[in-house]
Scaffold this active site. Structure first.
Site, PDB file in Angstrom:
ATOM      1  N   ASN A  79    -110.920  23.944  54.475  1.00  0.00           N
ATOM      2  CA  ASN A  79    -110.180  22.692  54.256  1.00  0.00           C
ATOM      3  C   ASN A  79    -109.050  22.675  55.278  1.00  0.00           C
ATOM      4  O   ASN A  79    -108.026  23.333  55.099  1.00  0.00           O
ATOM      5  CB  ASN A  79    -109.638  22.629  52.829  1.00  0.00           C
ATOM      6  CG  ASN A  79    -108.987  21.288  52.516  1.00  0.00           C
ATOM      7  OD1 ASN A  79    -108.809  20.447  53.396  1.00  0.00           O
ATOM      8  ND2 ASN A  79    -108.620  21.090  51.268  1.00  0.00           N
ATOM      9  N   ASP A 110    -115.722  13.759  51.364  1.00  0.00           N
ATOM     10  CA  ASP A 110    -115.047  13.252  50.166  1.00  0.00           C
ATOM     11  C   ASP A 110    -115.574  11.887  49.750  1.00  0.00           C
ATOM     12  O   ASP A 110    -115.503  11.517  48.577  1.00  0.00           O
ATOM     13  CB  ASP A 110    -113.545  13.099  50.434  1.00  0.00           C
ATOM     14  CG  ASP A 110    -112.764  14.360  50.136  1.00  0.00           C
ATOM     15  OD1 ASP A 110    -113.394  15.432  50.021  1.00  0.00           O
ATOM     16  OD2 ASP A 110    -111.533  14.280  50.027  1.00  0.00           O
ATOM     17  N   HIS A 115    -107.988  12.801  39.356  1.00  0.00           N
ATOM     18  CA  HIS A 115    -107.578  13.862  40.287  1.00  0.00           C
ATOM     19  C   HIS A 115    -106.118  13.588  40.634  1.00  0.00           C
ATOM     20  O   HIS A 115    -105.809  12.664  41.392  1.00  0.00           O
ATOM     21  CB  HIS A 115    -108.460  13.836  41.529  1.00  0.00           C
ATOM     22  CG  HIS A 115    -108.103  14.865  42.562  1.00  0.00           C
ATOM     23  ND1 HIS A 115    -108.910  15.954  42.833  1.00  0.00           N
ATOM     24  CD2 HIS A 115    -107.030  14.985  43.390  1.00  0.00           C
ATOM     25  CE1 HIS A 115    -108.345  16.684  43.783  1.00  0.00           C
ATOM     26  NE2 HIS A 115    -107.196  16.109  44.128  1.00  0.00           N
ATOM     27  N   ILE A 116    -105.223  14.394  40.053  1.00  0.00           N
ATOM     28  CA  ILE A 116    -103.791  14.136  40.208  1.00  0.00           C
ATOM     29  C   ILE A 116    -103.136  15.355  40.842  1.00  0.00           C
ATOM     30  O   ILE A 116    -102.812  16.344  40.180  1.00  0.00           O
ATOM     31  CB  ILE A 116    -103.134  13.804  38.851  1.00  0.00           C
ATOM     32  CG1 ILE A 116    -103.898  12.661  38.168  1.00  0.00           C
ATOM     33  CG2 ILE A 116    -101.670  13.423  39.057  1.00  0.00           C
ATOM     34  CD1 ILE A 116    -103.402  12.328  36.779  1.00  0.00           C
ATOM     35  N   MET A 125     -93.851  17.315  41.357  1.00  0.00           N
ATOM     36  CA  MET A 125     -93.575  16.912  39.979  1.00  0.00           C
ATOM     37  C   MET A 125     -92.664  17.901  39.257  1.00  0.00           C
ATOM     38  O   MET A 125     -91.879  17.504  38.383  1.00  0.00           O
ATOM     39  CB  MET A 125     -94.894  16.735  39.207  1.00  0.00           C
ATOM     40  CG  MET A 125     -94.725  16.265  37.771  1.00  0.00           C
ATOM     41  SD  MET A 125     -93.828  14.683  37.616  1.00  0.00           S
ATOM     42  CE  MET A 125     -95.109  13.514  38.083  1.00  0.00           C
ATOM     43  N   ARG A 126     -92.726  19.173  39.619  1.00  0.00           N
ATOM     44  CA  ARG A 126     -91.828  20.147  38.982  1.00  0.00           C
ATOM     45  C   ARG A 126     -90.368  19.826  39.298  1.00  0.00           C
ATOM     46  O   ARG A 126     -89.496  19.932  38.425  1.00  0.00           O
ATOM     47  CB  ARG A 126     -92.184  21.559  39.442  1.00  0.00           C
ATOM     48  CG  ARG A 126     -93.532  22.040  38.929  1.00  0.00           C
ATOM     49  CD  ARG A 126     -94.022  23.268  39.643  1.00  0.00           C
ATOM     50  NE  ARG A 126     -94.309  22.993  41.055  1.00  0.00           N
ATOM     51  CZ  ARG A 126     -94.913  23.845  41.875  1.00  0.00           C
ATOM     52  NH1 ARG A 126     -95.293  25.028  41.429  1.00  0.00           N
ATOM     53  NH2 ARG A 126     -95.150  23.523  43.137  1.00  0.00           N
ATOM     54  N   GLU A 146    -103.900  19.490  36.162  1.00  0.00           N
ATOM     55  CA  GLU A 146    -104.158  20.744  35.456  1.00  0.00           C
ATOM     56  C   GLU A 146    -102.892  21.406  34.927  1.00  0.00           C
ATOM     57  O   GLU A 146    -102.962  22.186  33.971  1.00  0.00           O
ATOM     58  CB  GLU A 146    -104.883  21.723  36.392  1.00  0.00           C
ATOM     59  CG  GLU A 146    -106.270  21.263  36.815  1.00  0.00           C
ATOM     60  CD  GLU A 146    -106.845  22.127  37.935  1.00  0.00           C
ATOM     61  OE1 GLU A 146    -106.535  23.336  37.971  1.00  0.00           O
ATOM     62  OE2 GLU A 146    -107.590  21.588  38.780  1.00  0.00           O
ATOM     63  N   ASN A 147    -101.733  21.120  35.537  1.00  0.00           N
ATOM     64  CA  ASN A 147    -100.541  21.933  35.262  1.00  0.00           C
ATOM     65  C   ASN A 147     -99.311  21.158  34.817  1.00  0.00           C
ATOM     66  O   ASN A 147     -98.227  21.741  34.752  1.00  0.00           O
ATOM     67  CB  ASN A 147    -100.188  22.740  36.516  1.00  0.00           C
ATOM     68  CG  ASN A 147    -101.310  23.669  36.929  1.00  0.00           C
ATOM     69  OD1 ASN A 147    -101.676  24.573  36.187  1.00  0.00           O
ATOM     70  ND2 ASN A 147    -101.884  23.440  38.103  1.00  0.00           N
ATOM     71  N   GLU A 197    -113.480  22.382  44.656  1.00  0.00           N
ATOM     72  CA  GLU A 197    -114.129  21.730  45.786  1.00  0.00           C
ATOM     73  C   GLU A 197    -114.759  22.744  46.730  1.00  0.00           C
ATOM     74  O   GLU A 197    -115.813  22.493  47.328  1.00  0.00           O
ATOM     75  CB  GLU A 197    -113.115  20.867  46.533  1.00  0.00           C
ATOM     76  CG  GLU A 197    -112.593  19.697  45.710  1.00  0.00           C
ATOM     77  CD  GLU A 197    -111.306  19.110  46.245  1.00  0.00           C
ATOM     78  OE1 GLU A 197    -111.393  18.064  46.904  1.00  0.00           O
ATOM     79  OE2 GLU A 197    -110.234  19.688  46.007  1.00  0.00           O
TER      80      GLU A 197
END
Length: 395
Positions: free
Chosen positions: A8, A146, A206-207, A284-285, A334-335, A383
């Site tokens: 990737n 993709d 998918h975030i 986001m954290r 996921e988190n 992926e």
């Protein structure tokens, strides 16, 4: 012993994972960061160890050489001949590629030609492909797109409501992205639910730093939030997502530092989203920490983020006429239990309910209550595994 590397590539990074195939065993993984910048870093994870080294890595060709040298140096492989395939994630395949493809010079030129559809991504993919062709010229290279998963969208979903000549002459349409992730988590969701995917209606979210939502009907993508480029859809880490297109000429006419459309698109791609609204972070954290510190801009950024995701999920509940499950995946999906809770809380009218304890402490599987009319799942995306499988299929 057959080994496949899943790649990737970013403009200044090269993320990789080495598989033993067909067993699908992960032998090692790593990332080379800051390619072309000062103090490039190569990190390798293997046998429970993690080793990093600061090096001079001016381009992707040198990065590939260092990757391969690391595999030998750490005795992960005994010889380059053990590597029988390289799989490359490619963001934009346009209408050229409806499935994965073995790479020749023609494919590289076509992927390069499609850079306008993914200017942040496709040029880096091409650089990595050329680097591997130079360093390992005899090894099979495969491109995994993709966009391929979204080629099943019906015409009414992928065409924009503009004169059709812009599609027929210039291929302006919705292509989507993150298709490999949406494909993988949909099939994993079917396993969790214990039902054939051909019977299911799923909304996959998918975030991560990039955000896309997909409506999946019986295993096929029928609509998705990313569009002509990965800039479209909900608000993202640094990307605006959907905005009124008339804003672009207005900004060019009135903002001195935004001289043309390229400047505005660059701003929308790299300086917007959570980062642009909060003024301090795309993570986001950090946003959640800002909320705890009563930072009003962090609160506003978070509220816009949640609002845009809820709206797309609502759209796709309508497109699918209901859903069997909503699936959260990728870094935030996921988190970030607070984000999941606040998204689902706004969908309670549809009978969707989270189990609060499972949401906080569960990191895989069903996190909804027994009474929820729609299951809510957390599925870790993979992926790289899909890429390795595609290389194996095309050998």
């Amino acid at each position: 012993m057959s080994k496949t590397i899943a790649i990737n590539a970013g403009s200044s990074s090269l993320k990789w994972q080495l598989y033993q195939m067909p067993e699908e065993t992960v032998l090692a993984a790593g990332i080379i960061e800051r390619i072309g910048l000062n103090d490039s870093i190569s990190t390798v994870k293997y046998d429970g160890k993690k080793e990093s080294e600061v090096l001079d890595i001016p381009n992707h060709t040198v990065a590939v050489k260092i990757l391969l040298e690391d595999l030998l140096k750490h005795n992960i492989i005994a010889a380059y001949e053990e590597i029988t395939g390289i799989g490359h994630r490619v963001v934009a395949g346009g209408e050229y590629f409806k499935e994965s493809a073995v790479i020749s010079q023609q494919e590289i030129e076509q992927i390069e030609e499609l850079s306008a559809l993914a200017p942040l991504h496709n040029p880096a993919h091409v650089a990595a492909m050329r680097a591997f062709e130079e360093v390992l010229p005899e090894v099979l290279n495969v491109a995994v797109f993709d966009t391929a998963f979204h080629t099943t969208m019906p015409k009414h979903a992928y065409l924009y409501p503009i004169p059709q000549k812009y599609y027929t002459d210039y291929k302006v349409r919705k292509y989507g992205a993150h298709g490999t992730s949406h494909y993988y988590v949909a099939h994993e969701a079917a396993k969790v639910l214990g039902r054939p995917i051909e019977e299911l209606k799923l909304i996959t979210a998918h975030i991560g730093n990039g955000v896309s939502i997909t409506a999946n009907y019986h295993g096929e993508s029928v609509d998705t939030s990313m569009g002509f480029t990965p800039l479209a859809g909900p608000m993202m880490g640094t990307r605006s997502g959907d905005i009124d297109p008339a804003i672009i000429p207005y900004l060019i006419a009135n903002v001195e530092e935004l001289k043309d459309a390229a400047d505005v698109v660059n701003m929308l791609n790299k300086q917007s989203g959570l980062f642009g609204v909060s003024g301090f972070s795309s993570d986001m954290r950090d946003i959640e920490a800002g909320i705890q510190a009563h930072n009003p801009d962090a609160v506003l950024a978070y509220n816009i983020f949640i609002d845009r995701i809820k709206k797309f999920i609502g759209q796709y509940l309508a497109v699918l006429n209901g859903a069997d499950a909503i699936v959260f995946t990728a870094g935030m999906g996921e988190n970030a239990p607070l984000m999941r809770n606040d998204v689902v809380e706004g969908l309670s009218w549809f009978g969707i309910e989270l189990d609060l304890e499972k949401n906080v402490f569960g990191n895989y599987g069903d996190i909804s209550t027994a009474e929820s009319k729609v299951r809510v799942l957390v599925i870790s995306t993979d992926e790289e595994l899909v890429i390795a499988r595609e290389v194996e299929r095309l050998k």
